[in-house]
Scaffold this active site. Structure first.
Site, PDB file in Angstrom:
ATOM      1  N   ALA A   9       0.842  -1.206   0.000  1.00  0.00           N
ATOM      2  CA  ALA A   9       0.000   0.000   0.000  1.00  0.00           C
ATOM      3  C   ALA A   9       0.876   1.254   0.000  1.00  0.00           C
ATOM      4  O   ALA A   9       0.997   1.947   1.011  1.00  0.00           O
ATOM      5  CB  ALA A   9      -0.926  -0.003   1.208  1.00  0.00           C
ATOM      6  N   GLU A 179       1.370 -11.301 -12.741  1.00  0.00           N
ATOM      7  CA  GLU A 179       0.310 -12.322 -12.887  1.00  0.00           C
ATOM      8  C   GLU A 179       0.685 -13.345 -13.974  1.00  0.00           C
ATOM      9  O   GLU A 179       0.395 -14.536 -13.838  1.00  0.00           O
ATOM     10  CB  GLU A 179      -1.026 -11.656 -13.210  1.00  0.00           C
ATOM     11  CG  GLU A 179      -2.203 -12.621 -13.275  1.00  0.00           C
ATOM     12  CD  GLU A 179      -3.529 -11.893 -13.477  1.00  0.00           C
ATOM     13  OE1 GLU A 179      -4.190 -11.549 -12.483  1.00  0.00           O
ATOM     14  OE2 GLU A 179      -3.898 -11.662 -14.657  1.00  0.00           O
TER      15      GLU A 179
END
Ligand code: GAL
Ligand code: GAL
Ligand code: MN
Length: 225
Positions: A9, A179
């Site tokens: 974050a 990914e």
């Protein structure tokens, strides 16, 4: 069990931290000893009954924060290996129902909410270490939620991170970043637990699965840089 939840974050993504942690307090592995590991460059204050550890990382522009997520995990492998299990979820997610012992396993992957049951969008450039050939059996997994035993997870993190660096030395970035590399890794090291899209349920989708972990709709341009 000691379960680590890995979070990233930096910059504006910090706004997602509080709601995510509150929801995880309520629904994520409530019968285990959970520690949140927050990779950030921001100050934060979160109300939680659990341990929360800040790991300082520098912010980099899109797509580097996602590309380097496994590098960050790999860089703190000593600290993280104190956990029995490690899970990662995108910080712009929300737990909305129980996520418990069904997710525990050596290598845990989540079917992509838009591409479940298909080959999805693997890397098709054979120069990339993320490449998956058309003849290789596969199904497409989402990068937003995965995990495993800390031993297996940290092995995956260091392999993916090394492959991303090797690709970049050849000026290659795989089509869906980390990914794509994760999907390659799961072809070579099949997941022992496959979770349904319930665990990466796009907030505004309507798919035939229960909602457990929501991937929130967000304005990408507004949070990425
Ligand atoms: C988001 C994710 C964040 C951070 C970011 C990097 O999808 O929610 O935790 O990884 O990508 O760009
Ligand atoms: C999109 C998703 C991306 C990536 C892509 C794969 O729906 O937003 O993060 O997973 O699918 O094709
Ligand atoms: Mn996301």
């Amino acid at each position: 069990m000691k379960v680590g939840l890995l979070l990233i974050a930096t910059n504006k993504y910090i706004q997602f931290l509080n709601p995510l942690v509150e929801s995880a307090d309520r629904y994520f592995c409530t019968n285990h000893e959970v520690t949140y590991y927050v990779h950030t460059n921001q100050n934060f204050e979160v109300n939680t009954y659990r341990d929360i550890v800040a790991i300082p990382v520098e912010h980099k522009p899109w797509p580097w924060m996602t590309l380097e997520r496994y590098k960050h995990f790999s860089d703190s492998k000593e600290q993280l290996s104190e956990m029995d299990y490690l899970y990662y979820c995108d910080v712009d997610m929300l737990f909305v129902n129980t996520v418990g012992d069904e997710i525990l396993g050596d290598r845990v992957a989540t079917q992509h909410p838009g591409l479940f049951g298909t080959r999805g969008t693997p890397e098709t450039d054979s120069r990339s270490l993320a490449y998956i050939a058309p003849h290789e059996p596969m199904q497409y997994f989402a990068g937003g939620f995965n995990g495993g035993t800390s031993k297996e997870y940290l092995k995956m993190a260091s392999t993916i991170s090394a492959n991303i660096i090797k690709d970049y030395e050849k000026e290659l970035i795989a089509v869906w970043h980390d990914e794509s590399h994760m999907n390659r890794y799961f072809v070579d090291n099949p997941p022992t637990v496959i979770l349904s899209p319930s665990y990466c349920y796009g907030e505004s989708l309507n798919i035939p699965f229960e909602r457990r972990l929501l991937a929130l709709d967000k304005d990408h341009a507004a949070v990425r840089n």
